[in-house]
Design an enzyme around this catalytic site. Structure first.
Site, PDB file in Angstrom:
ATOM      1  N   ASN A  43      -9.681  -3.322   6.341  1.00 15.06           N
ATOM      2  CA  ASN A  43      -8.512  -3.458   5.466  1.00 15.06           C
ATOM      3  C   ASN A  43      -7.265  -2.977   6.210  1.00 15.06           C
ATOM      4  O   ASN A  43      -7.329  -1.955   6.907  1.00 15.06           O
ATOM      5  CB  ASN A  43      -8.741  -2.604   4.201  1.00 15.06           C
ATOM      6  CG  ASN A  43      -7.760  -2.893   3.078  1.00 15.06           C
ATOM      7  OD1 ASN A  43      -7.403  -4.048   2.844  1.00 15.06           O
ATOM      8  ND2 ASN A  43      -7.302  -1.847   2.406  1.00 15.06           N
ATOM      9  N   HIS A  46       1.307  -5.025   0.483  1.00 17.85           N
ATOM     10  CA  HIS A  46       2.338  -4.183  -0.138  1.00 17.85           C
ATOM     11  C   HIS A  46       3.692  -4.710   0.329  1.00 17.85           C
ATOM     12  O   HIS A  46       3.967  -4.702   1.532  1.00 17.85           O
ATOM     13  CB  HIS A  46       2.207  -2.731   0.315  1.00 17.85           C
ATOM     14  CG  HIS A  46       1.031  -2.014  -0.237  1.00 17.85           C
ATOM     15  ND1 HIS A  46       0.884  -1.741  -1.586  1.00 17.85           N
ATOM     16  CD2 HIS A  46      -0.064  -1.489   0.374  1.00 17.85           C
ATOM     17  CE1 HIS A  46      -0.249  -1.078  -1.768  1.00 17.85           C
ATOM     18  NE2 HIS A  46      -0.840  -0.922  -0.599  1.00 17.85           N
ATOM     19  N   GLU A  78      -6.694   0.555   7.728  1.00 19.92           N
ATOM     20  CA  GLU A  78      -5.508   0.753   8.578  1.00 19.92           C
ATOM     21  C   GLU A  78      -5.843   1.270   9.967  1.00 19.92           C
ATOM     22  O   GLU A  78      -5.320   2.302  10.399  1.00 19.92           O
ATOM     23  CB  GLU A  78      -4.515   1.674   7.858  1.00 19.92           C
ATOM     24  CG  GLU A  78      -4.101   1.133   6.485  1.00 19.92           C
ATOM     25  CD  GLU A  78      -3.107   1.994   5.735  1.00 19.92           C
ATOM     26  OE1 GLU A  78      -2.720   1.574   4.614  1.00 19.92           O
ATOM     27  OE2 GLU A  78      -2.711   3.049   6.243  1.00 19.92           O
ATOM     28  N   GLU A 122      -4.248  -4.992  -2.158  1.00 23.85           N
ATOM     29  CA  GLU A 122      -3.389  -3.953  -2.766  1.00 23.85           C
ATOM     30  C   GLU A 122      -2.005  -4.514  -3.077  1.00 23.85           C
ATOM     31  O   GLU A 122      -0.983  -3.877  -2.836  1.00 23.85           O
ATOM     32  CB  GLU A 122      -3.267  -2.753  -1.801  1.00 23.85           C
ATOM     33  CG  GLU A 122      -4.597  -2.158  -1.377  1.00 23.85           C
ATOM     34  CD  GLU A 122      -4.470  -0.962  -0.444  1.00 23.85           C
ATOM     35  OE1 GLU A 122      -5.477  -0.615   0.189  1.00 23.85           O
ATOM     36  OE2 GLU A 122      -3.376  -0.371  -0.379  1.00 23.85           O
TER      37      GLU A 122
END
Ligand code: XIL
Length: 292
Positions: free
Chosen positions: A138, A174, A96, A203
Protein backbone atom coordinates in the site's frame (compact mmCIF):
# COMPACT_ATOMS: atom_id res chain seq x y z
CA UNK A 1 -24.60 -2.02 6.23
CA UNK A 2 -26.48 0.13 3.75
CA UNK A 3 -23.63 2.15 2.25
CA UNK A 4 -20.46 0.08 2.58
CA UNK A 5 -19.34 -3.53 2.02
CA UNK A 6 -15.90 -3.34 3.65
CA UNK A 7 -14.17 -1.70 6.64
CA UNK A 8 -10.54 -0.85 7.39
CA UNK A 9 -9.48 -0.24 11.02
CA UNK A 10 -8.08 3.32 10.96
CA UNK A 11 -5.49 2.83 13.72
CA UNK A 12 -6.34 -0.08 16.05
CA UNK A 13 -4.19 -2.61 14.16
CA UNK A 14 -1.13 -0.39 13.84
CA UNK A 15 1.99 -1.77 15.52
CA UNK A 16 2.34 0.88 18.24
CA UNK A 17 -1.36 0.55 19.13
CA UNK A 18 -1.88 -3.21 19.08
CA UNK A 19 1.63 -4.39 20.08
CA UNK A 20 3.30 -1.49 21.96
CA UNK A 21 5.94 -3.64 23.69
CA UNK A 22 7.54 -7.01 23.03
CA UNK A 23 5.13 -9.56 24.50
CA UNK A 24 2.39 -7.01 25.24
CA UNK A 25 -0.67 -6.95 22.97
CA UNK A 26 -3.77 -4.70 23.03
CA UNK A 27 -6.33 -6.45 20.86
CA UNK A 28 -9.54 -4.94 22.30
CA UNK A 29 -10.09 -2.11 19.81
CA UNK A 30 -9.10 -4.20 16.81
CA UNK A 31 -11.30 -7.09 17.97
CA UNK A 32 -14.24 -4.70 18.30
CA UNK A 33 -13.86 -3.56 14.68
CA UNK A 34 -13.43 -7.13 13.43
CA UNK A 35 -16.39 -8.45 15.44
CA UNK A 36 -18.56 -5.57 14.19
CA UNK A 37 -17.59 -6.28 10.60
CA UNK A 38 -18.13 -10.03 10.90
CA UNK A 39 -21.55 -9.55 12.52
CA UNK A 40 -22.55 -7.19 9.68
CA UNK A 41 -21.15 -9.40 6.88
CA UNK A 42 -18.61 -6.73 5.96
CA UNK A 43 -15.25 -7.53 4.40
CA UNK A 44 -12.20 -6.32 6.38
CA UNK A 45 -8.95 -4.84 5.07
CA UNK A 46 -6.32 -5.47 7.75
CA UNK A 47 -4.24 -2.31 8.18
CA UNK A 48 -1.27 -2.49 8.49
CA UNK A 49 1.42 -5.02 9.48
CA UNK A 50 4.66 -3.09 8.74
CA UNK A 51 4.69 0.71 8.42
CA UNK A 52 8.02 2.39 9.08
CA UNK A 53 6.79 6.01 8.79
CA UNK A 54 4.47 6.12 11.78
CA UNK A 55 3.19 3.82 14.53
CA UNK A 56 6.65 2.20 15.12
CA UNK A 57 6.93 1.33 18.83
CA UNK A 58 10.17 2.13 20.70
CA UNK A 59 11.22 -1.50 21.09
CA UNK A 60 11.30 -1.75 17.28
CA UNK A 61 13.13 1.56 16.75
CA UNK A 62 15.63 0.36 19.37
CA UNK A 63 16.06 -3.16 17.96
CA UNK A 64 19.62 -4.27 18.67
CA UNK A 65 20.35 -5.92 15.34
CA UNK A 66 18.93 -7.54 12.21
CA UNK A 67 18.25 -10.89 13.93
CA UNK A 68 16.31 -9.27 16.76
CA UNK A 69 14.27 -7.12 14.35
CA UNK A 70 13.54 -10.12 12.11
CA UNK A 71 12.35 -12.11 15.15
CA UNK A 72 10.15 -9.21 16.30
CA UNK A 73 8.66 -8.90 12.80
CA UNK A 74 8.00 -12.66 12.59
CA UNK A 75 6.30 -12.64 16.00
CA UNK A 76 4.22 -9.57 15.15
CA UNK A 77 3.02 -10.71 11.75
CA UNK A 78 2.35 -14.36 12.57
CA UNK A 79 0.48 -13.51 15.80
CA UNK A 80 -1.68 -10.81 14.21
CA UNK A 81 -2.47 -12.58 10.93
CA UNK A 82 -3.21 -15.95 12.53
CA UNK A 83 -5.47 -14.27 15.13
CA UNK A 84 -7.81 -13.05 12.37
CA UNK A 85 -7.40 -15.97 10.00
CA UNK A 86 -10.68 -16.55 8.17
CA UNK A 87 -12.01 -13.12 9.22
CA UNK A 88 -9.61 -10.69 7.55
CA UNK A 89 -9.36 -11.56 3.85
CA UNK A 90 -7.02 -8.73 2.78
CA UNK A 91 -3.98 -7.35 4.57
CA UNK A 92 -1.92 -4.22 3.92
CA UNK A 93 1.32 -6.08 4.64
CA UNK A 94 3.77 -3.23 3.95
CA UNK A 95 2.62 0.38 4.00
CA UNK A 96 4.44 3.33 2.37
CA UNK A 97 7.79 1.64 1.62
CA UNK A 98 8.87 4.60 -0.53
CA UNK A 99 9.92 8.17 0.28
CA UNK A 100 7.11 10.75 0.19
CA UNK A 101 8.22 12.05 -3.22
CA UNK A 102 10.55 10.77 -5.92
CA UNK A 103 11.88 7.28 -6.47
CA UNK A 104 13.81 6.38 -3.32
CA UNK A 105 12.96 3.98 -0.53
CA UNK A 106 11.89 5.63 2.72
CA UNK A 107 14.50 5.61 5.47
CA UNK A 108 13.06 3.29 8.13
CA UNK A 109 14.56 1.11 10.87
CA UNK A 110 13.43 -1.85 8.76
CA UNK A 111 15.59 -0.80 5.79
CA UNK A 112 18.49 0.21 8.00
CA UNK A 113 18.70 -3.19 9.71
CA UNK A 114 17.20 -5.58 7.16
CA UNK A 115 17.68 -3.80 3.85
CA UNK A 116 14.77 -3.58 1.41
CA UNK A 117 14.37 -7.34 1.76
CA UNK A 118 12.21 -6.62 4.82
CA UNK A 119 9.40 -6.08 2.31
CA UNK A 120 9.43 -9.62 0.85
CA UNK A 121 10.16 -11.13 4.27
CA UNK A 122 6.97 -9.49 5.58
CA UNK A 123 4.94 -10.98 2.70
CA UNK A 124 6.32 -14.49 3.24
CA UNK A 125 5.58 -14.26 6.97
CA UNK A 126 2.00 -13.10 6.33
CA UNK A 127 1.44 -15.79 3.69
CA UNK A 128 2.73 -18.47 6.05
CA UNK A 129 0.34 -17.28 8.79
CA UNK A 130 -2.71 -17.26 6.47
CA UNK A 131 -2.17 -18.77 3.00
CA UNK A 132 -5.72 -17.77 1.97
CA UNK A 133 -5.38 -14.05 2.73
CA UNK A 134 -4.86 -11.61 -0.13
CA UNK A 135 -1.70 -9.67 0.59
CA UNK A 136 -1.35 -6.03 -0.45
CA UNK A 137 1.40 -3.48 -0.66
CA UNK A 138 0.00 0.00 0.00
CA UNK A 139 1.41 3.39 -0.91
CA UNK A 140 0.54 7.07 -1.12
CA UNK A 141 1.67 8.99 -4.16
CA UNK A 142 0.67 11.98 -6.26
CA UNK A 143 -0.22 10.65 -9.73
CA UNK A 144 1.69 13.57 -11.19
CA UNK A 145 4.90 12.33 -9.52
CA UNK A 146 5.85 9.97 -12.36
CA UNK A 147 9.19 9.11 -10.67
CA UNK A 148 7.40 7.79 -7.59
CA UNK A 149 4.80 5.95 -9.64
CA UNK A 150 7.58 4.25 -11.63
CA UNK A 151 9.43 3.34 -8.41
CA UNK A 152 6.22 1.81 -6.96
CA UNK A 153 5.47 0.00 -10.23
CA UNK A 154 8.99 -1.48 -10.47
CA UNK A 155 8.98 -2.50 -6.82
CA UNK A 156 5.75 -4.46 -7.40
CA UNK A 157 7.13 -5.95 -10.64
CA UNK A 158 10.36 -7.05 -8.92
CA UNK A 159 8.48 -8.68 -6.03
CA UNK A 160 6.21 -10.55 -8.45
CA UNK A 161 9.19 -11.63 -10.60
CA UNK A 162 10.72 -13.12 -7.43
CA UNK A 163 7.51 -15.04 -6.77
CA UNK A 164 6.70 -13.08 -3.60
CA UNK A 165 3.06 -13.82 -2.51
CA UNK A 166 1.76 -10.31 -3.39
CA UNK A 167 -1.83 -10.29 -4.62
CA UNK A 168 -2.82 -6.63 -4.62
CA UNK A 169 -1.65 -3.06 -4.96
CA UNK A 170 -3.16 -0.33 -2.81
CA UNK A 171 -3.26 3.26 -4.00
CA UNK A 172 -4.11 5.38 -0.96
CA UNK A 173 -5.56 8.28 -3.03
CA UNK A 174 -5.33 11.00 -0.38
CA UNK A 175 -5.90 14.25 -2.23
CA UNK A 176 -5.00 16.68 0.48
CA UNK A 177 -2.38 18.84 -1.21
CA UNK A 178 -2.99 18.09 -4.85
CA UNK A 179 -6.01 17.50 -7.06
CA UNK A 180 -6.81 14.13 -8.59
CA UNK A 181 -5.50 13.50 -12.13
CA UNK A 182 -8.08 10.86 -13.14
CA UNK A 183 -6.60 10.04 -16.56
CA UNK A 184 -3.18 9.41 -15.04
CA UNK A 185 -4.75 7.49 -12.16
CA UNK A 186 -6.68 5.22 -14.53
CA UNK A 187 -3.58 4.59 -16.68
CA UNK A 188 -1.56 3.75 -13.57
CA UNK A 189 -4.29 1.40 -12.28
CA UNK A 190 -4.29 -0.32 -15.69
CA UNK A 191 -0.50 -0.66 -15.60
CA UNK A 192 -0.60 -2.34 -12.20
CA UNK A 193 -3.51 -4.54 -13.34
CA UNK A 194 -1.45 -5.65 -16.33
CA UNK A 195 0.99 -7.21 -13.83
CA UNK A 196 -1.83 -9.61 -12.88
CA UNK A 197 -2.64 -8.16 -9.46
CA UNK A 198 -5.79 -6.68 -7.94
CA UNK A 199 -5.76 -2.92 -7.42
CA UNK A 200 -7.71 -0.91 -4.85
CA UNK A 201 -8.12 2.71 -3.87
CA UNK A 202 -7.50 2.16 -0.18
CA UNK A 203 -7.80 5.55 1.61
CA UNK A 204 -9.65 7.93 -0.70
CA UNK A 205 -10.35 11.45 0.54
CA UNK A 206 -10.41 14.74 -1.31
CA UNK A 207 -9.83 17.72 0.91
CA UNK A 208 -11.69 20.89 0.15
CA UNK A 209 -12.30 24.24 1.80
CA UNK A 210 -16.10 24.17 1.56
CA UNK A 211 -16.64 27.89 1.74
CA UNK A 212 -14.56 28.65 -1.33
CA UNK A 213 -16.89 29.10 -4.30
CA UNK A 214 -18.85 25.94 -5.13
CA UNK A 215 -16.00 23.63 -4.02
CA UNK A 216 -18.45 20.98 -2.86
CA UNK A 217 -19.74 20.58 -6.42
CA UNK A 218 -16.14 20.35 -7.67
CA UNK A 219 -15.48 17.78 -4.96
CA UNK A 220 -18.47 15.77 -6.22
CA UNK A 221 -17.02 15.75 -9.73
CA UNK A 222 -13.55 14.81 -8.44
CA UNK A 223 -14.92 11.91 -6.37
CA UNK A 224 -16.84 10.74 -9.46
CA UNK A 225 -13.66 10.92 -11.59
CA UNK A 226 -11.46 9.16 -9.04
CA UNK A 227 -14.03 6.40 -8.52
CA UNK A 228 -14.53 6.08 -12.27
CA UNK A 229 -10.76 5.65 -12.78
CA UNK A 230 -11.16 2.53 -10.64
CA UNK A 231 -14.53 1.21 -11.83
CA UNK A 232 -13.34 1.48 -15.43
CA UNK A 233 -10.65 -1.16 -14.79
CA UNK A 234 -11.85 -4.75 -14.19
CA UNK A 235 -9.00 -5.57 -11.78
CA UNK A 236 -9.77 -2.55 -9.59
CA UNK A 237 -11.72 -4.39 -6.94
CA UNK A 238 -12.46 -1.84 -4.25
CA UNK A 239 -12.73 1.79 -3.25
CA UNK A 240 -12.25 2.52 0.44
CA UNK A 241 -12.86 6.07 1.66
CA UNK A 242 -10.79 7.16 4.67
CA UNK A 243 -13.80 7.90 6.82
CA UNK A 244 -17.29 8.79 5.60
CA UNK A 245 -18.44 11.84 7.52
CA UNK A 246 -16.69 15.21 7.86
CA UNK A 247 -17.50 14.97 11.57
CA UNK A 248 -14.54 12.63 12.03
CA UNK A 249 -11.60 12.93 9.68
CA UNK A 250 -7.83 12.65 10.06
CA UNK A 251 -7.17 15.73 7.97
CA UNK A 252 -8.53 18.11 10.57
CA UNK A 253 -6.93 16.11 13.41
CA UNK A 254 -3.57 14.74 12.29
CA UNK A 255 -2.88 17.37 9.65
CA UNK A 256 -4.40 20.05 11.91
CA UNK A 257 -6.45 21.48 9.08
CA UNK A 258 -9.81 22.33 10.68
CA UNK A 259 -12.57 23.25 8.29
CA UNK A 260 -11.57 20.79 5.62
CA UNK A 261 -14.50 18.67 4.56
CA UNK A 262 -12.87 15.74 2.72
CA UNK A 263 -15.53 13.06 2.88
CA UNK A 264 -18.85 11.83 1.42
CA UNK A 265 -21.22 13.02 4.16
CA UNK A 266 -21.36 16.26 6.13
CA UNK A 267 -21.19 16.71 9.89
CA UNK A 268 -24.87 15.72 10.20
CA UNK A 269 -24.33 12.59 8.05
CA UNK A 270 -26.18 14.12 5.12
CA UNK A 271 -24.83 12.94 1.74
CA UNK A 272 -22.83 15.59 -0.12
CA UNK A 273 -22.21 15.89 -3.89
CA UNK A 274 -19.16 13.70 -3.16
CA UNK A 275 -21.46 10.85 -2.12
CA UNK A 276 -23.46 11.12 -5.36
CA UNK A 277 -20.24 11.31 -7.36
CA UNK A 278 -19.08 7.92 -6.08
CA UNK A 279 -22.60 6.50 -6.38
CA UNK A 280 -22.76 7.60 -10.04
CA UNK A 281 -19.43 5.96 -10.87
CA UNK A 282 -20.61 2.72 -9.23
CA UNK A 283 -23.94 2.83 -11.07
CA UNK A 284 -22.15 3.30 -14.40
CA UNK A 285 -19.90 0.31 -13.79
CA UNK A 286 -20.20 -2.51 -16.36
CA UNK A 287 -21.93 -5.48 -14.66
CA UNK A 288 -19.20 -7.81 -15.93
CA UNK A 289 -16.41 -5.65 -14.55
CA UNK A 290 -15.09 -5.52 -11.01
CA UNK A 291 -16.85 -7.38 -8.18
CA UNK A 292 -17.40 -4.52 -5.80
C1 XIL B 1 -3.91 8.07 9.79
C2 XIL B 1 -5.18 8.03 10.65
O1 XIL B 1 -6.28 8.42 9.88
C3 XIL B 1 -4.99 9.02 11.81
O2 XIL B 1 -6.12 8.94 12.68
C4 XIL B 1 -3.75 8.65 12.59
O3 XIL B 1 -3.56 9.61 13.62
C5 XIL B 1 -2.56 8.65 11.66
O4 XIL B 1 -2.78 7.76 10.57
N1 XIL B 1 -1.72 6.66 5.43
C6 XIL B 1 -2.11 5.55 6.08
C7 XIL B 1 -3.08 5.67 7.18
O5 XIL B 1 -1.75 4.44 5.65
O6 XIL B 1 -2.91 4.63 8.11
C8 XIL B 1 -3.00 7.02 7.86
O7 XIL B 1 -4.05 7.08 8.81
C9 XIL B 1 -3.11 8.10 6.85
C10 XIL B 1 -2.01 8.02 5.82
Amino acid sequence: MREFSSVTPESSQKWDVIHPEAGRWQFADSDRVVDFAVSHQLAIRGHTLVWGRASVPDYIEQAADAKQLRDYMADHISTLVSRYQGKIERWDVVNEPLAIRGGDYADYIFNRLLGTDYIEQAFYLAHQADPAAKLYINEWYDENDEEKFQAYYHLVQQLLDKGVPLHGVGIQAHYNFHDPAPEKLQRQIQQFAALGVEVELTELDIAKFPWLDNRLQDQGIEYYQAAKACTAVAACSGITVWGFTDRYNWIKDWLNLPGFTPLLMDQTLQPKPAYYGVQQALLERQPTANPF
